[in-house]
Design a protein around this motif. Structure first.
Motif, mmCIF file in Angstrom:
data_model
loop_
_atom_site.group_PDB
_atom_site.id
_atom_site.type_symbol
_atom_site.label_atom_id
_atom_site.label_comp_id
_atom_site.label_asym_id
_atom_site.label_seq_id
_atom_site.Cartn_x
_atom_site.Cartn_y
_atom_site.Cartn_z
ATOM 1 N N TYR A 210 0.825 -1.209 0.000
ATOM 2 C CA TYR A 210 0.000 0.000 0.000
ATOM 3 C C TYR A 210 0.862 1.264 0.000
ATOM 4 O O TYR A 210 0.385 2.346 -0.324
ATOM 5 C CB TYR A 210 -0.891 0.025 1.239
ATOM 6 C CG TYR A 210 -2.053 -0.946 1.239
ATOM 7 C CD1 TYR A 210 -2.952 -1.011 0.178
ATOM 8 C CD2 TYR A 210 -2.277 -1.785 2.339
ATOM 9 C CE1 TYR A 210 -4.031 -1.879 0.196
ATOM 10 C CE2 TYR A 210 -3.364 -2.649 2.369
ATOM 11 C CZ TYR A 210 -4.228 -2.700 1.292
ATOM 12 O OH TYR A 210 -5.297 -3.556 1.323
ATOM 13 N N ARG A 211 2.114 1.133 0.409
ATOM 14 C CA ARG A 211 2.983 2.304 0.521
ATOM 15 C C ARG A 211 3.404 2.851 -0.840
ATOM 16 O O ARG A 211 3.860 3.988 -0.931
ATOM 17 C CB ARG A 211 4.228 1.950 1.339
ATOM 18 C CG ARG A 211 3.916 1.576 2.780
ATOM 19 C CD ARG A 211 5.158 1.114 3.507
ATOM 20 N NE ARG A 211 4.872 0.660 4.864
ATOM 21 C CZ ARG A 211 5.757 0.098 5.673
ATOM 22 N NH1 ARG A 211 7.007 -0.075 5.251
ATOM 23 N NH2 ARG A 211 5.406 -0.287 6.880
ATOM 24 N N ASN A 212 3.297 2.042 -1.871
ATOM 25 C CA ASN A 212 3.668 2.505 -3.208
ATOM 26 C C ASN A 212 2.549 3.378 -3.775
ATOM 27 O O ASN A 212 1.419 2.921 -3.942
ATOM 28 C CB ASN A 212 3.907 1.312 -4.142
ATOM 29 C CG ASN A 212 5.119 0.508 -3.729
ATOM 30 O OD1 ASN A 212 6.061 1.045 -3.144
ATOM 31 N ND2 ASN A 212 5.105 -0.778 -4.023
ATOM 32 N N ARG A 213 2.877 4.610 -4.057
ATOM 33 C CA ARG A 213 1.862 5.551 -4.541
ATOM 34 C C ARG A 213 1.255 5.063 -5.856
ATOM 35 O O ARG A 213 0.050 5.123 -6.055
ATOM 36 C CB ARG A 213 2.479 6.940 -4.711
ATOM 37 C CG ARG A 213 1.490 7.987 -5.192
ATOM 38 C CD ARG A 213 2.100 9.370 -5.172
ATOM 39 N NE ARG A 213 2.453 9.793 -3.822
ATOM 40 C CZ ARG A 213 3.020 10.957 -3.542
ATOM 41 N NH1 ARG A 213 3.310 11.804 -4.526
ATOM 42 N NH2 ARG A 213 3.313 11.279 -2.292
ATOM 43 N N ASP A 214 2.096 4.588 -6.768
ATOM 44 C CA ASP A 214 1.621 4.017 -8.026
ATOM 45 C C ASP A 214 2.182 2.603 -8.110
ATOM 46 O O ASP A 214 3.274 2.377 -8.627
ATOM 47 C CB ASP A 214 2.075 4.868 -9.213
ATOM 48 C CG ASP A 214 1.438 4.416 -10.521
ATOM 49 O OD1 ASP A 214 1.057 3.239 -10.626
ATOM 50 O OD2 ASP A 214 1.333 5.238 -11.452
ATOM 51 N N TRP A 215 1.437 1.659 -7.568
ATOM 52 C CA TRP A 215 1.939 0.288 -7.432
ATOM 53 C C TRP A 215 2.299 -0.327 -8.780
ATOM 54 O O TRP A 215 3.288 -1.053 -8.901
ATOM 55 C CB TRP A 215 0.899 -0.585 -6.717
ATOM 56 C CG TRP A 215 -0.306 -0.872 -7.564
ATOM 57 C CD1 TRP A 215 -1.429 -0.106 -7.694
ATOM 58 C CD2 TRP A 215 -0.476 -1.980 -8.445
ATOM 59 N NE1 TRP A 215 -2.297 -0.671 -8.597
ATOM 60 C CE2 TRP A 215 -1.741 -1.830 -9.073
ATOM 61 C CE3 TRP A 215 0.302 -3.091 -8.760
ATOM 62 C CZ2 TRP A 215 -2.236 -2.745 -9.994
ATOM 63 C CZ3 TRP A 215 -0.184 -4.010 -9.681
ATOM 64 C CH2 TRP A 215 -1.436 -3.839 -10.289
#
Length: 264
Positions: A210-215
């Protein structure tokens, strides 16, 4: 027989997503992890209306929890241990009748293991390793025919199961003590269905933080979710698919479903 496994990360929160998954894939069996619901509050009727009246589940408040949902009758498998004697609802098993006889399905949610890859400093990591050791020892002496193991096993065992093998060697989920153990469990008599279809030199992921802004653009994934079968089912294995698009659904899980088709 179409089987789907999915760490849904709260069943009640994501019931609409499960309904959409059912609409698109029409599985015969759905195995869920991280249901996060105690058995008395399990949404039995909603799942029955969805087409899954047969349910084997083990749940607790707020954490963990596993469930097997099916369109046809399930026979619970009752001879499995309480792993690490914690009673923490990480395993459910059931038999279902297939075209050529019963198929036994084991649904696991392996402990994540915390952040520090040290057994002495981190009890969660020690628990994870002990859990996999116990399960491996059990399958070595309780080997079953026509058996499927699915679930969030929380370990990415191969170099191309993570976005960077070198950078993640000391990150929990890809450390050598974990990967060695997971491969030992696999080698108790199972075939990795995902790598049966997709060679080990290709990247393959089922989880994006979830921490990746654009997974999708960063694509820093890991293959934490697995489907294994005994060799006697390999000839009936017709297909496998990682349902990557679910990661873009509204309020998604950080895991995506994995589906196999068995002519079993």
């Amino acid at each position: 027989m179409r089987i789907v496994t999915w760490n849904i990360n709260s069943l009640r929160l994501r019931l609409p997503l499960l309904a959409e998954l059912d609409r698109q894939l029409r599985p015969d069996v759905i195995c869920l992890q991280e249901t996060k619901v105690p058995d008395p509050l399990f949404p039995h009727e909603a799942l029955k209306e969805l087409g899954y009246p047969h349910q084997v589940r083990r749940g607790m408040k707020g954490y963990n929890g596993v469930a097997i949902l099916a369109r046809q009758a399930l026979e619970p498998v009752l001879d499995t241990p309480d792993w690490c004697e914690k009673g923490d609802c990480r395993h459910a098993a059931a038999r279902i009748e297939g075209e050529n006889g019963p198929v036994e399905i084991h649904n696991f949610y392996v402990p994540a293991g915390g952040d520090i890859p040290d057994e002495d400093e981190n009890p969660k990591y020690a628990h994870k390793l002990a859990f996999v050791d116990q399960v491996t020892a059990w399958f070595e002496t309780h080997h079953r025919a026509r058996t499927v193991i699915v679930g969030d096993l929380n370990i990415a065992p191969l170099e191309n199961d993570v976005w960077s093998h070198k950078q993640l060697l000391k990150v929990v989920s890809h450390t050598p003590p974990e990967t060695t153990r997971l491969n030992a469990w696999l080698n108790t008599g199972f075939v990795d269905t995902m790598r049966h279809f997709i060679p080990s030199d290709e990247k393959l992921y089922t989880w994006w933080s979830y921490r990746n802004r654009d997974w999708s653009a960063s694509n820093r994934g890991r293959r934490l979710d697995h489907v294994w079968i005994t060799p006697d089912l390999v000839a009936s294995l017709h297909g496998m698919q990682v349902i990557r698009e679910t990661r873009d659904w509204a309020s998604p899980s950080d895991h995506v479903p994995v589906m196999i088709d068995l002519g079993a």
